[in-house]
Each structure stands twice: as structure tokens, then as C-alpha cells.
Design a protein around this motif. Structure first.
Motif, short mmCIF file in Angstrom:
data_model
loop_
_atom_site.label_atom_id
_atom_site.label_comp_id
_atom_site.label_asym_id
_atom_site.label_seq_id
_atom_site.Cartn_x
_atom_site.Cartn_y
_atom_site.Cartn_z
N SER A 297 18.08 -19.61 -30.94
CA SER A 297 16.72 -19.98 -30.54
C SER A 297 16.62 -20.17 -29.03
O SER A 297 15.54 -20.02 -28.47
N MET A 298 17.73 -20.49 -28.39
CA MET A 298 17.73 -20.66 -26.94
C MET A 298 17.65 -19.31 -26.22
O MET A 298 17.08 -19.21 -25.14
N ALA A 299 18.28 -18.32 -26.80
CA ALA A 299 18.37 -17.01 -26.14
C ALA A 299 18.16 -15.91 -27.17
O ALA A 299 19.08 -15.16 -27.49
N VAL B 1 20.80 -22.68 -33.35
CA VAL B 1 20.18 -23.28 -32.17
C VAL B 1 20.45 -22.41 -30.94
O VAL B 1 19.56 -22.19 -30.13
N LEU B 2 21.66 -21.90 -30.83
CA LEU B 2 21.97 -21.02 -29.70
C LEU B 2 21.08 -19.78 -29.72
O LEU B 2 20.62 -19.31 -28.69
N VAL C 132 27.92 -21.33 -24.78
CA VAL C 132 26.73 -21.33 -23.92
C VAL C 132 27.01 -20.53 -22.65
O VAL C 132 26.19 -19.71 -22.22
N ILE D 132 27.06 -16.81 -23.38
CA ILE D 132 25.72 -16.28 -23.58
C ILE D 132 24.99 -16.14 -22.24
O ILE D 132 24.27 -15.17 -22.00
N SER D 133 25.19 -17.12 -21.36
CA SER D 133 24.58 -17.03 -20.03
C SER D 133 25.06 -15.78 -19.29
O SER D 133 24.28 -15.08 -18.64
#
Lengths: 136, 167
Positions: A113-115, A110-111, A81, A84-85
Motif C-alpha cells: 500500500s505504501m508503494a 502494508v508495504l 523498505v 523498495i526505495s
């Protein structure tokens, strides 16, 4: 040549049970496990260096081959996470996963879909991308 | 080996846990080496769930003064996998967070949404020191169902799932 691994950069790095391979430009291959606090702490520091190198190498897209990553715990997911940020608006990360490994299939989807602009997930065996591949 | 009972050779083992994750690798390797798993998915799920639950005990269990903070028991029998953890927990090391998380997971309509919501919180606030993803991974990724009991300052968590021959 932009994008080539520098001659002074070692092709591999071992952090306890985790091995990172940098044999190809704009590609990192993960092997081993990322579950102990010691390994995660050291990888967390190395992540900052990795991020700086990706930018210095001019990679608009980085391929992270995690097929060989056998086991991670929830703290390790947090490190992805964080990566990715850092990458957001700077470069795209393509995670090459083993679809037969449940945690990889579920966590990385899921990651993504977040970004969705920063993360793509591909099943292992896909053609590696070059740094010139469009990000969209 | 019958279709309904992949664990023809039952496995049950308990590990005492101390602060830190030093002993967890031993537990993980022993679970991974158990030959009774009929399918890689169940092996992977049980190994991961056991690690996450045991790691919580090693982080949050009350030390008895001799380094012991709790136990994890894994039982593989019939067509089911059970993981049970127990650890001391009092108002200072409150079990409320774990209990609330398990209740929230149990009542969630969509675990993927809950997982995504937690990841979003981590994205949005890098100061979160505790990921609080472990129980979500046990349920969402590993497919276990969680129950809890808190009595006499002992928090017990049980995770169980079916392990058929096909998965």
C-alpha cells in the motif's frame, strides 16, 4: 542471454541464518531468519549488490519468494523498505508470501500500500513471472 | 484440552538480558518449542512479540555495570499469553519514547494506519536510524495489548493477548 543468471554468480548465498537462492533469473528465494544485527548488517550490504545485479540483468520485475522466511524483526522490515526505495521507478518487486504466516500477510500488504507501483504481493503458489511481464 | 484453556500445561520462564541480541535466539527457540500452543498463529505471535520487546530491552535498558540490562518473562496459562519486560531506565536512556509510543498505540483508531504512517516516515527519510516499528508489530501484527509502568527508574512493559484454540 539477458536475464540469465551469470555463470560466475553462485546460485546461493548464506548470510548467517539467512539463505538466498538465485536459481532462476529475476527471482530470489529467501529462507531462514533475518533477525540478528550481524545478519542484517551483512544483508544490507548485499542488498546493494543485489539491486545492481537486478538492473544489470535487465529485470523489470523481480520475484522475491519470502515464503521460507520464518522470522524477521522490525529492523529487517526496514531493510525491505530500503530495497523498495531503491527499486522505485527501476523495477517492480513481487513478494510471494505464505498467507498462513501472519507477519508476512500483514507487513507485505502494508508495504504494497505504501508503494503500489513498485510492490505486488502474491500468495505462494502463484506462477512465477518473467522479466518481460508488464509492470502495470 | 478445553476450548477456553489451550495452555493446559502452563509455561513461565524468565530470561536475563544483556546488551546485544545474542541471548534472544535461545529465548525464541524455547518459546517456539513449547508444545502448549494450540495454534500456529499464537506461537508465531508470541515468539515475535517476545523478541521485539526483549530486543528493546537489550538495546535501551540500563547496564547495571555487570552486563545485565533487564529481563523478559513469558507466561502462557489458561487462554492468555503474557510477556513482561523490565529494565532500568533514567533520564539519559529516557523511557519517554516507549511510554509515548505505547500511549499512541493504545489511543489509535486504526493500527494499520499507524503502522503505515511509520513505514512512510522510513520511506521518506532513510536517515532514520531507529525503526520504532517493534511496538507496532507487537500490537498490529501479533495482536497484543500493551501497558506500561515506570516507577523507581524501572520501566515495565506488559503485553497480553488471548490465545484461543482456533487462533
Amino acid at each position: 542471454m539477458p536475464g540469465r543468471a551469470s555463470a560466475s554468480r553462485p546460485p546461493s548465498k548464506v548470510i548467517g541464518s539467512l539463505r538466498l537462492h538465485f536459481h532462476l533469473p529475476c527471482e530470489i528465494r529467501f529462507e531462514g531468519t533475518l533477525a540478528s544485527a550481524m545478519v542484517q548488517n551483512e544483508f544490507k550490504h548485499h542488498l546493494a549488490d543485489m539491486h545492481d545485479r537486478i538492473i544489470a540483468d535487465g529485470c523489470r520485475v523481480i520475484t522475491a519468494d519470502v515464503q521460507g522466511l520464518q522470522f524477521v524483526d522490525s529492523s529487517a522490515i526496514r531493510l525491505f523498505v530500503d530495497w523498495i526505495s531503491r527499486a522505485t521507478y527501476k523495477y517492480k518487486i513481487i513478494f510471494l508470501i505464505d498467507p498462513g504466516t501472519t507477519w508476512q500477510r500483514l507487513s507485505f500488504s502494508v508495504l504494497q500500500s505504501m508503494a503500489p507501483d513498485s510492490v505486488e504481493v502474491r500468495e505462494g503458489g502463484s506462477v512465477p513471472v518473467s522479466k518481460d511481464e508488464p509492470t502495470t | 484440552m478445553s476450548a477456553a484453556a489451550p495452555f493446559d500445561v502452563p509455561f513461565e520462564q524468565t530470561w536475563d538480558l544483556t546488551r546485544g541480541s545474542d541471548g534472544l535466539d535461545v529465548m525464541r527457540r524455547e518459546v517456539e518449542l513449547y508444545r502448549g500452543f494450540c495454534h500456529a498463529a499464537c506461537r508465531e505471535a508470541t515468539t515475535m512479540a517476545a523478541w521485539e520487546l526483549a530486543e528493546n530491552v537489550s538495546k535501551y535498558g540500563l547496564d547495571d555495570g555487570h552486563g545485565f540490562v533487564g529481563q523478559v518473562t513469558i507466561r502462557l496459562a489458561g487462554a492468555a499469553a503474557f510477556i513482561r519486560t523490565s529494565n532500568g531506565s533514567n533520564a539519559k536512556g529516557s523511557p519517554d519514547d516507549a511510554i509515548a509510543a505505547i500511549d499512541r498505540i493504545a489511543s489509535a483508531r486504526n493500527l494499520a494506519d499507524l503502522y503505515r504512517q511509520r513505514l512512510r516516515e522510513l520511506f521518506d527519510d532513510s536517515d532514520h536510524t531507529h525503526t520504532r516499528l517493534g511496538l507496532l508489530r507487537v500490537t498490529y501484527e501479533a495482536g497484543f495489548r500493551l501497558t506500561h509502568r515506570y516507577d523507581a527508574s524501572i520501566l515495565e512493559i506488559v503485553a497480553q493477548r488471548r490465545c484461543e484454540k482456533s487462533r
